[in-house]
Design an enzyme around this catalytic site. Structure first.
Site, PDB file in Angstrom:
ATOM      1  N   LYS A  52       0.828  -1.210   0.000  1.00 32.82           N
ATOM      2  CA  LYS A  52       0.000   0.000   0.000  1.00 32.82           C
ATOM      3  C   LYS A  52       0.860   1.256   0.000  1.00 32.82           C
ATOM      4  CE  LYS A  52      -3.779   2.168   2.547  1.00 32.82           C
ATOM      5  NZ  LYS A  52      -4.701   2.022   3.684  1.00 32.82           N
ATOM      6  N   GLU A 104       9.618  -5.916   4.238  1.00 35.53           N
ATOM      7  CA  GLU A 104       9.826  -7.206   3.586  1.00 35.53           C
ATOM      8  C   GLU A 104       9.574  -7.111   2.084  1.00 35.53           C
ATOM      9  OE1 GLU A 104       8.240  -8.077   7.789  1.00 35.53           O
ATOM     10  OE2 GLU A 104       7.815  -6.647   6.167  1.00 35.53           O
ATOM     11  N   GLY A 140      -5.650  -5.291   5.088  1.00 30.37           N
ATOM     12  CA  GLY A 140      -4.870  -6.197   4.253  1.00 30.37           C
ATOM     13  C   GLY A 140      -5.408  -7.603   4.207  1.00 30.37           C
ATOM     14  N   ARG A 141      -5.844  -8.127   5.343  1.00 36.55           N
ATOM     15  CA  ARG A 141      -6.320  -9.514   5.391  1.00 36.55           C
ATOM     16  C   ARG A 141      -7.695  -9.685   4.747  1.00 36.55           C
ATOM     17  NH1 ARG A 141      -5.894  -6.997  10.046  1.00 36.55           N
ATOM     18  NH2 ARG A 141      -7.599  -6.800  11.544  1.00 36.55           N
ATOM     19  N   GLU A 198      -5.321 -12.192  13.549  1.00 35.56           N
ATOM     20  CA  GLU A 198      -4.957 -10.783  13.488  1.00 35.56           C
ATOM     21  C   GLU A 198      -6.170  -9.903  13.767  1.00 35.56           C
ATOM     22  OE1 GLU A 198      -1.565  -9.065  10.947  1.00 35.56           O
ATOM     23  OE2 GLU A 198      -3.360  -8.549   9.800  1.00 35.56           O
ATOM     24  N   HIS A 221      -3.207 -38.759   9.928  1.00 38.66           N
ATOM     25  CA  HIS A 221      -2.001 -39.519  10.268  1.00 38.66           C
ATOM     26  C   HIS A 221      -0.978 -38.642  10.983  1.00 38.66           C
ATOM     27  CE1 HIS A 221      -3.182 -43.100   7.923  1.00 38.66           C
ATOM     28  NE2 HIS A 221      -3.840 -42.204   7.196  1.00 38.66           N
ATOM     29  N   LYS A 227       7.989  -4.572  14.572  1.00 38.01           N
ATOM     30  CA  LYS A 227       8.519  -3.892  13.390  1.00 38.01           C
ATOM     31  C   LYS A 227       9.466  -2.763  13.793  1.00 38.01           C
ATOM     32  CE  LYS A 227       4.606  -4.535  10.204  1.00 38.01           C
ATOM     33  NZ  LYS A 227       3.558  -3.821   9.437  1.00 38.01           N
TER      34      LYS A 227
END
Length: 549
Positions: free
Chosen positions: A212, A218, A273-274, A359, A390, A510
């Site tokens: 954005k 990152e 964002g999510r 979040e 399993h 951050k």
């Protein structure tokens, strides 16, 4: 007062007290008894909407439980809170923003106002721009710097700018253009980018940088390294504009990077964002499956949105899923929820829902600024069946922890192969049956099991599950499924009186990381100012970083 907020503490409400008393009365009632007393329970406790069928009968609830949970939803103003969200009110109070991911899939003729402006035309302007771009890539009209057709798409993002697109691409891979290779890079670990690009031809590769602000640490670190990778091969700085596009709102930084701002796809601060992949963040997915399939997916989102907004709460899938989850979280003390899709294409869904749920509702402060005195968001985890059977199902069946589970399956497979799908779905149905009813010691003995093994081979049962069935995994089905969980999270956040739409908890790490980056750049171990543990770890890292191999 903002819709959905209240000065009454949740645990002081009479509806909460009634649920607490009810819990004490039924906490030991077994699902075997509930089904024996109500032979039609399996048909009755089910609801269907937007192509999804929810069987919630294998939950430790009675009609009275549901009545009390619905009364709590009414008491906290859930209906008003839903209308406030859909109406564009600024229900994200800490950031003073509207919460309008539903606008990303609204029909073109809809009107949703934010500060008096209808945002829907802007949404469709971006979607149309995405469609035109996707068509140019898919047809070969868009070429790279050397004139070669683009065959590789690499999405660079993090969090919602990665988890949504990669989950949806893998879920809908059956509908994707197999002549295109899609990769997704998120981790700042250089290995992620190196492995994603190792076998790609730079002349045939397009990078989508999703940030954005175009400053995300990152994402921009990976984007700059990708730019260097491209220019080492192609040489000409002008190649950046042919091999990079952006999903961002920061035109100045996008242009400084070398991307033509005509190839910048925008979004808005009223989408977290999510919640963002149905918009511009999903441009990689639109390239893969095409604009028509993408619109089908948005239609599935929209169908669930309308169901959530209009259906009575007693027949409302997200409301029921949210209330039942809250029942286990706050009264039974369950701390996790397992998401178990019986479809390999949905392998990334649990990871996607981790961010969506954890979040959003990983909060301990109410909208009024007070600390909660009840559990909020659960830990979300899981993997596709039958792999999990399993691995971790042993703990769900016979462990000491109560783990509610959502099983997700489809009547038709996208890849018919012998009797594989019948075997897969037989396992889904068997697991929910076994978890609900178990096997008594008497039943074990009747099978002739040696006595010393009897206690080990008995199953208590009474382990709750939801089962979500759909006819087939289509783009529309995926949209409805994701919207179901989005709104379930909203329901729970509303009742817990927390802000599901900020994420301040990620900011401290951050900020500290940036401080440490500067210290690592300086390499001065004498000037470290952290606690003794962090200082020691940094000194050890610096010493070994520079040591010869």
């Amino acid at each position: 007062m903002t819709a959905g907020t209240s000065t009454i503490r949740l645990t002081q409400r009479p509806e909460w007290a009634a649920l607490a008393d009810h819990y004490e009365a039924i906490k030991d009632v077994h699902l075997r008894s509930l089904f024996a007393e109500d032979p039609g329970r399996g048909e009755r406790l089910a609801v269907e909407a937007a192509g999804l069928y929810l069987d919630y009968s294998k939950n430790r609830v009675t009609d009275e439980t549901l009545r009390l949970l619905l009364a709590l939803a009414d008491a906290v103003g859930l209906r008003e809170r839903i209308e406030a969200m859909f109406g564009g009110e600024k229900i994200n109070t800490t950031e003073r923003r509207a919460v309008l991911h539903v606008a990303l899939r609204a029909p073109r003729e809809a009107s949703i106002l934010v500060d008096g402006e209808n945002v829907v035309p802007g949404v469709h302007e971006v979607l149309d721009k995405m469609a035109g771009f996707a068509d140019r890539i898919r047809s070969g009209a868009w070429t790279g710097q050397t004139g070669k057709r683009i065959r590789n798409i690499v999405n660079i993002g993090i969090g919602g700018s990665d988890l949504g697109p990669v989950m949806a691409y893998e879920a809908l891979r059956s509908y994707a253009d197999r002549d295109l290779t899609l990769r997704f890079v998120s981790n700042i670990d250089g290995t992620d980018l190196v492995e994603a690009t190792r076998d790609l031809d730079p002349a045939e590769t397009l990078f989508i940088v999703a940030s954005k602000t175009f400053t995300t640490l990152e994402t921009m670190t990976n984007a700059r390294s990708a730019r260097e990778w491209l220019l080492r091969a192609l040489g000409d700085e002008a190649a950046v504009a042919k091999h990079f596009v952006a999903v961002s709102t920061n035109a100045e930084e996008v242009a400084a990077f070398g991307i033509d701002t005509e190839n910048m796809f925008g979004f808005w601060d009223w989408v977290g964002g999510r919640y963002s992949y149905p918009g511009a963040i999903g441009v990689s997915l639109m390239i893969a499956i095409g604009p028509d399939r993408y619109r089908e997916m948005l239609g599935g989102f929209r169908a669930m949105d309308e169901h959530f907004r209009t259906a009575p709460f007693g027949q409302n899938l997200p409301v029921l899923l949210g209330l039942i989850g809250l029942w286990y979280d706050d009264f039974f003390g369950a701390e996790t929820v397992a998401i178990l899709p019986y479809d390999q294409y949905l392998g990334r869904l649990p990871s996607y829902l981790q961010q969506l749920d954890m979040e959003s509702n990983g909060k301990h402060i109410t909208l009024g600024g007070e600390r909660v005195d009840y559990q909020t968001g659960p830990v979300i985890w899981g993997q596709p069946g039958t792999n999990g059977q399993h691995a971790f199902y042993q703990l769900i069946h016979q462990g000491t922890k109560l783990i509610p589970c959502d099983f997700i399956g489809f009547a038709q497979t996208l890849n018919p192969l012998g009797n594989h799908h019948d075997l897969l779905m037989a396992n889904l149905f068997a697991q929910t049956e076994a978890l609900a009813f178990g096997k008594t010691t008497e039943e074990v003995r009747a099978e002739g099991v040696p006595e010393f093994q009897v206690p080990h081979r008995a199953f208590e049962g009474n382990r709750p599950t939801n089962t979500i069935l759909a006819e087939r995994l289509t783009p529309a089905t995926l949209g409805a499924l994701v919207a179901l969980y989005e709104h379930k999270v909203f329901v729970q956040g509303t009742i817990w009186n927390i802000n599901s739409f900020d994420q301040w908890g990620v900011e401290l790490g951050k900020a500290l990381a940036m401080r440490i980056v500067r210290e690592l750049d300086a390499g001065d171990v004498a000037q470290l100012g952290h606690d003794s543990s962090t200082n020691t770890l940094l000194r050890r890292y610096l010493a070994q970083r520079t040591a010869s191999g």
